[in-house]
Scaffold this active site. Structure first.
Site, PDB file in Angstrom:
ATOM      1  N   HIS A   1      39.511  39.059  38.707  1.00  0.00           N
ATOM      2  CA  HIS A   1      38.059  39.246  38.827  1.00  0.00           C
ATOM      3  C   HIS A   1      37.599  40.525  38.130  1.00  0.00           C
ATOM      4  O   HIS A   1      36.435  40.638  37.755  1.00  0.00           O
ATOM      5  CB  HIS A   1      37.612  39.197  40.297  1.00  0.00           C
ATOM      6  CG  HIS A   1      37.918  40.389  41.128  1.00  0.00           C
ATOM      7  ND1 HIS A   1      38.977  40.443  42.012  1.00  0.00           N
ATOM      8  CD2 HIS A   1      37.283  41.586  41.260  1.00  0.00           C
ATOM      9  CE1 HIS A   1      38.971  41.607  42.643  1.00  0.00           C
ATOM     10  NE2 HIS A   1      37.964  42.314  42.199  1.00  0.00           N
TER      11      HIS A   1
ATOM     12  N   ASP B   1      45.180  36.679  41.995  1.00  0.00           N
ATOM     13  CA  ASP B   1      44.082  37.435  41.389  1.00  0.00           C
ATOM     14  C   ASP B   1      44.623  38.531  40.464  1.00  0.00           C
ATOM     15  O   ASP B   1      44.634  39.707  40.810  1.00  0.00           O
ATOM     16  CB  ASP B   1      43.220  38.029  42.500  1.00  0.00           C
ATOM     17  CG  ASP B   1      41.873  38.540  42.000  1.00  0.00           C
ATOM     18  OD1 ASP B   1      41.696  38.627  40.770  1.00  0.00           O
ATOM     19  OD2 ASP B   1      41.013  38.867  42.833  1.00  0.00           O
TER      20      ASP B   1
ATOM     21  N   SER C   1      39.931  47.345  43.611  1.00  0.00           N
ATOM     22  CA  SER C   1      40.356  46.091  43.003  1.00  0.00           C
ATOM     23  C   SER C   1      41.261  46.380  41.818  1.00  0.00           C
ATOM     24  O   SER C   1      40.892  47.128  40.918  1.00  0.00           O
ATOM     25  CB  SER C   1      39.145  45.283  42.537  1.00  0.00           C
ATOM     26  OG  SER C   1      38.408  44.813  43.639  1.00  0.00           O
TER      27      SER C   1
END
Length: 718
Positions: A83, A219, A646
């Site tokens: 992402h 991810d 992230s």
């Protein structure tokens, strides 16, 4: 009974002690290093941060200004979240070459894809410069004058403090303005896409599973840093070479188990751990519900179009995910704050704070802080709500209004700075709008506009709205504006911006979308902004003084860490399951079995590639399976993370890479305001799953061969 209570305390404390905190890596020696070693860490604080030799910090760059990455090979290969790389993957995708759907893999370096505007930034050195920043500040009479002087000092120091010509200085504030640290950085601007799994792996579960556990998302994405031949930062060039890092992470395939030590390094964006109870109450009861409702309407509208049209799905994929991310986060945050009764926790802290103030005889200096907080938060409440409605409806979620607001700002530049400044801004806007319109669909935005302008007219504080907005017919207004405004296309916008300043402004003021934006913005800037800024400035000063008092009156053993501000931090904890609610208990690991349990053929969120199904059916996991022959996917731990973490590396006790941070559990998203070790968990992709996808699924053995794999030791049979 007392003995029983003591036993309970002794059993509970080892589980949750020393949890939470986002610590500055240059300041770990002492309490933090002791805590980490007591939890199982085998390396030293000097191994994590050092100026004199390579250390872990040298392998952890910030990625594209908002995520984290880690270097995993001696050839500048970096790993981050899918992402985080999504916009770059999307930019290279088309209906003919849909890397979002199919994935992308470079099997040799010449196939790696350059990315316009992609960059990574490394920390070279961190230094305390508080005294230099605060020179000449303390005796100034007003808060505005103090802030102006601080900014002047920072600007001067950024220019004058020593650094190499290819480096940058950046001074950031900590503890709400009570400390200032200098970060010397290096930014590399040639960053190329190397690998990305299909979205059915990299976004598996998509918005349904976002912020929740159990999670089964691979991810991750891979990029490579390129440098000039001197290994220094350089703009993109075919002559650039792979960057040789000061440090890169060995990748462990030993696996993890419950209670293992974990450390996460990265660039957490923003936390507010020391807010007073009045602020937390406002967030839970007023601000979050309003923002959630606005984004809920926008998302439902966009989703309806995306599910029917694949071109719109590609066009809107990145921005839909961005909007959905915090929509769901705010829902979980509010739920968690209510569950742990965060307002009551803050109130109890404030009672203890008052007692400390009185005991220290500091009533004159700190005795009125809490009462003043109550006064300002009561006063700012309607202005803060109006600000959030304006931000969410006009600036963020309705694109034609956000385009119009940029033009509104252009007109303000002409009115305040003249035609030359106007022309400079106009030229930048014309170029900057082009990529925005590539991701704009007028039919979609018309329906979003219809939904959100209705909310704005009905629910934003009425005393601040222009009369023409209050009884607006949202459906008729949407049809009229999208039928007649030039802002529905890039060509139309360029037409408005052609000509001299007076003709451009005249054309802008004839456009119905612009006229609506101007009406709303004029009222907002007149009725909301001045009073909000006045009250917010008071709160900023109060918060700084409150933080100063907390630091001053707390014992040296107190674990008081600075709020996140997108600077490099270290957080440590343990692999741990949790119990979010009555009769619900979660294990800390998930497996590929769970992917297959969620599998829905052809579904937008839960489809699974056939090759992954085949690998599962044959149990062809190679060296990446656990000792029971299962394929691990993700795990959770008590590390204190937030947005910006992230892509952060999750490290074991020896500093080896064991996972890739990508999310938090829904019930624990309130950790930005109130960390609670019983339910706050960060979610990480297990590195064994990352390697399995690269190796067995993609067949990109060239990438595996670049890495240094740390394997389990095989015990010899006696």
């Amino acid at each position: 009974m007392k003995f029983l209570k003591l036993l309970v305390i002794l059993f509970v404390l080892p589980i949750y002690a020393q949890q939470g905190g986002m610590w500055v890596p240059s300041l770990l020696k002492g309490m933090n290093e002791t805590e980490m070693k007591n939890m199982g860490m085998k390396i030293s604080a000097e191994d994590i941060y050092s100026v004199n030799h390579s250390s872990l910090k040298d392998a952890v760059p910030q990625f594209n200004g908002g995520c984290t990455a880690e270097v995993i090979s001696p050839k500048g290969l970096i790993l981050t979240n899918h992402h985080c790389g999504f916009n770059n993957i999307q930019d290279h995708s088309s209906v003919e070459h849909d890397y979002l759907t199919d994935g992308f893999w470079a099997y040799k370096m010449e196939d790696e894809l350059p990315n316009k505007d992609a960059f990574v930034t490394f920390i070279v050195k961190i230094e305390d410069v508080t005294n230099k920043v605060m020179e000449g500040v303390v005796n100034l009479p007003t808060e505005a004058e103090k802030q102006k002087k601080i900014q002047e000092n920072i600007a001067m120091l950024n220019k004058s403090l020593p650094k190499e010509s290819w480096q940058e200085n950046s001074i950031r504030t900590f503890y709400d303005g009570n400390q200032y640290l200098l970060f010397v950085t290096e930014t590399f601007k040639d960053v190329r896409l190397v690998g990305a799994p299909p979205s059915s792996i990299g976004k598996f579960g998509s918005d349904t599973d976002n912020w929740v556990w159990p999670r089964h998302t691979g991810d991750f994405s891979l990029f490579r840093i390129y440098a000039g031949k001197d290994n220094r930062p350089a703009e993109y060039s075919k002559d650039n070479v792979p960057y040789t890092p000061k440090h890169y992470f060995p990748v462990s395939i030993k696996g993890v188990k419950e209670n293992d030590f974990t450390m996460v390094m990265g660039y957490p964006g923003r936390t507010q751990e020391y807010l007073p109870s009045y602020a937390v109450e406002q967030i839970v009861n007023s601000l979050n519900p309003a923002k959630i409702e606005i984004r809920d309407r926008a998302l439902k509208t966009q989703d309806g179009f995306m599910r029917k049209d694949n071109a719109i799905k590609i066009q809107y994929a990145a921005k839909y995910a961005q909007v959905a991310n915090y929509w769901k986060k705010w829902i979980g945050e509010s739920k968690g704050l209510k569950k742990v009764n965060a307002v009551a926790i803050k109130q109890n802290f404030e009672k203890d704070f008052t007692a400390k103030v009185n005991k220290a005889g500091k009533q004159a200096e700190y005795g009125n802080i809490l009462a003043d907080f109550k006064t300002t938060y009561d006063a700012i409440a309607p202005y803060a709500l109006a600000r959030d409605y304006f931000s969410e409806v006009v600036l963020r979620n309705t694109e034609i209004l956000s385009f119009g607001y940029r033009l509104y700002q252009l007109e303000q530049v002409f009115n305040t700075k003249g035609e030359q400044a106007f022309n400079d801004r106009k030229n930048n806007l014309t170029a900057g709008f082009e990529p925005l319109y590539k991701e704009f669909n007028a039919k979609v935005d018309e329906k979003v506009f219809e939904q959100l302008i209705e909310l704005y007219a009905k629910k934003s504080p009425q005393q601040f709205l222009p009369e023409s907005i209050k009884n607006i017919n949202s459906e008729a207004t949407a049809k009229s504006i999208f039928a007649n405004s030039k802002l529905t296309s890039y060509d139309g916008l360029k037409g408005i911006l052609e000509g001299d300043a007076k003709s451009v402004i005249a054309k802008m003021n004839q456009d119905p979308a612009y006229m609506l934006v101007k009406t709303i913005a004029d009222a907002y800037n007149k009725n909301v902004v001045p009073k909000y800024d006045e009250l917010n400035t008071k709160n900023i000063a109060l918060q700084r003084n409150y933080m100063k008092a907390i630091l001053e009156l707390s014992p040296k053993s107190a674990r008081i860490f600075p709020d996140a501000n997108s600077t490099l931090r270290v957080t440590y904890g343990k692999v741990k399951g949790y119990e979010p609610s009555d009769a619900v208990s979660y294990e800390p690991m998930t497996y590929l079995d769970g992917v297959m349990e969620k599998y829905i053929p052809g579904d937008y969120e839960f489809d699974v590639p056939q090759k992954l199904i085949d690998l599962y059916n044959t149990k062809d996991y190679g060296q990446y399976a656990d000792k029971n022959g299962k394929m691990p996917v993700a795990f959770i731990a008590t590390n204190h993370t937030t947005g910006g973490n992230s892509g952060s590396p999750a490290l074991d006790a020896n500093g080896n890479l064991i996972g890739l941070n990508f999310d938090r559990v829904w019930e624990g998203t309130m950790s930005d305001i109130q960390y609670d070790p019983s339910i706050c968990r960060n979610i990480m992709v297990d590195m064994r799953y990352v390697l399995f996808i690269i190796d067995k699924y993609a067949g990109a053995k060239n990438l595996i061969e670049e890495m240094k794999l740390v394997k389990p030791t095989t015990k010899k049979k006696k």
